[in-house]
Design an enzyme around this catalytic site. Structure first.
Site, PDB file in Angstrom:
ATOM      1  N   CYS A 111      45.710  38.236  41.886  1.00 39.52           N
ATOM      2  CA  CYS A 111      47.049  38.785  42.073  1.00 39.52           C
ATOM      3  C   CYS A 111      48.038  37.714  41.618  1.00 39.52           C
ATOM      4  O   CYS A 111      47.632  36.700  41.052  1.00 39.52           O
ATOM      5  CB  CYS A 111      47.298  39.247  43.502  1.00 39.52           C
ATOM      6  SG  CYS A 111      47.309  37.949  44.751  1.00 39.52           S
ATOM      7  N   ARG A 117      47.053  39.497  48.716  1.00 39.61           N
ATOM      8  CA  ARG A 117      46.111  40.545  48.345  1.00 39.61           C
ATOM      9  C   ARG A 117      44.746  40.011  47.895  1.00 39.61           C
ATOM     10  O   ARG A 117      43.699  40.436  48.408  1.00 39.61           O
ATOM     11  CB  ARG A 117      46.726  41.426  47.248  1.00 39.61           C
ATOM     12  CG  ARG A 117      47.834  42.320  47.748  1.00 39.61           C
ATOM     13  CD  ARG A 117      48.679  42.881  46.619  1.00 39.61           C
ATOM     14  NE  ARG A 117      49.521  41.843  46.017  1.00 39.61           N
ATOM     15  CZ  ARG A 117      50.446  42.082  45.088  1.00 39.61           C
ATOM     16  NH1 ARG A 117      50.614  43.314  44.628  1.00 39.61           N
ATOM     17  NH2 ARG A 117      51.187  41.105  44.617  1.00 39.61           N
TER      18      ARG A 117
END
Length: 244
Positions: A111, A117
């Site tokens: 990411c 994430r």
């Protein structure tokens, strides 16, 4: 409902493509070889049936990424099979014999900041597969630390500890071989380098939870965990007989 929604050949091809990751309309047009207006029409029907969702790209708001809800598909498919005959139910897979060792695939999650994430995806996949998979994560513009709410959510919701982990830059893995490379945000997808022709590229268009409240981080972690769970059966976790 599932049989009616998936029964059309174009919709089935669209679902087959989306089963591998999130895609934009123009990418689906190229993959299924149909006109854009026809692809958009069938995507709308799949959305109306609750099998496909869409969200605006955070890289270019003119684009939308489409996502196939595999859990919804599995439930609907199971209900359709059971309605036809009680024998048409999912059969649990047999466990791997202990007298085998695993050939480990390498997975990279990416990411932008490698602070929310992708560390969640890394931690969850490692917790599911253990030493059967070699997994790492990185960012195109890594932050100074893993987001503290991510650390807390992983500990409280999943019993996973990433407090000592630090974000890493994509450059740290330049030239390395990976079997699967997963981008978890739209911006990272646009700058993701090549990791060799053998690497399978997968995209998950997921919003950044940073700036949200605890509930936002919990929802993000759960969405990522679901995606990771769906990824596991597609990994080439083969086994070899132990000879010594």
């Amino acid at each position: 409902m599932f049989v009616r929604a998936a029964g059309h050949p174009v919709r089935w091809r669209l679902m087959s493509e989306l089963a591998g990751g999130d895609l934009r309309v123009r990418e689906l047009v190229g993959r299924v070889g149909e006109r854009q207006n026809l692809v958009s029409y069938h995507l709308r029907l799949l959305r109306d049936g609750g099998l496909v969702t869409s969200r605006r790209s955070t890289f270019d708001a003119r684009d939308s990424y489409y996502h196939l809800d595999l859990d919804r598909c599995a439930t609907a498919l199971g209900e359709a099979g059971s309605a036809l005959h009680a024998a048409l139910r999912t059969v649990p897979s047999l466990p791997v014999r202990p007298a085998q060792r695993t050939v480990r695939p390498r997975v990279l999650f990416i990411c932008t900041g490698n602070s929310a994430r992708s560390p969640v995806a890394e931690a969850v996949l490692r917790s599911i597969c253990g030493e059967r998979v070699e997994v790492v994560s990185a960012g195109s513009h890594p932050r100074d630390r893993i987001h503290p709410t991510v650390v807390r959510v992983l500990r409280e919701e999943y019993g996973l500890d990433v407090a000592a982990q630090r974000p890493r830059h994509l450059e740290a893995f330049a030239g390395q071989r990976f079997d699967v490379v997963v981008t978890l945000c739209d911006r990272a997808r646009e700058v993701c380098p090549e990791f060799g022709g053998a690497a399978r590229q997968v995209h998950w268009s997921l919003p950044d939870p940073a700036g949200g409240d605890d509930a936002t981080f919990v929802a993000s972690a759960r969405a990522i965990a679901t995606r990771v769970r769906h990824l596991v059966p597609t990994l080439d976790i083969t086994t070899q007989e132990v000879t010594s």
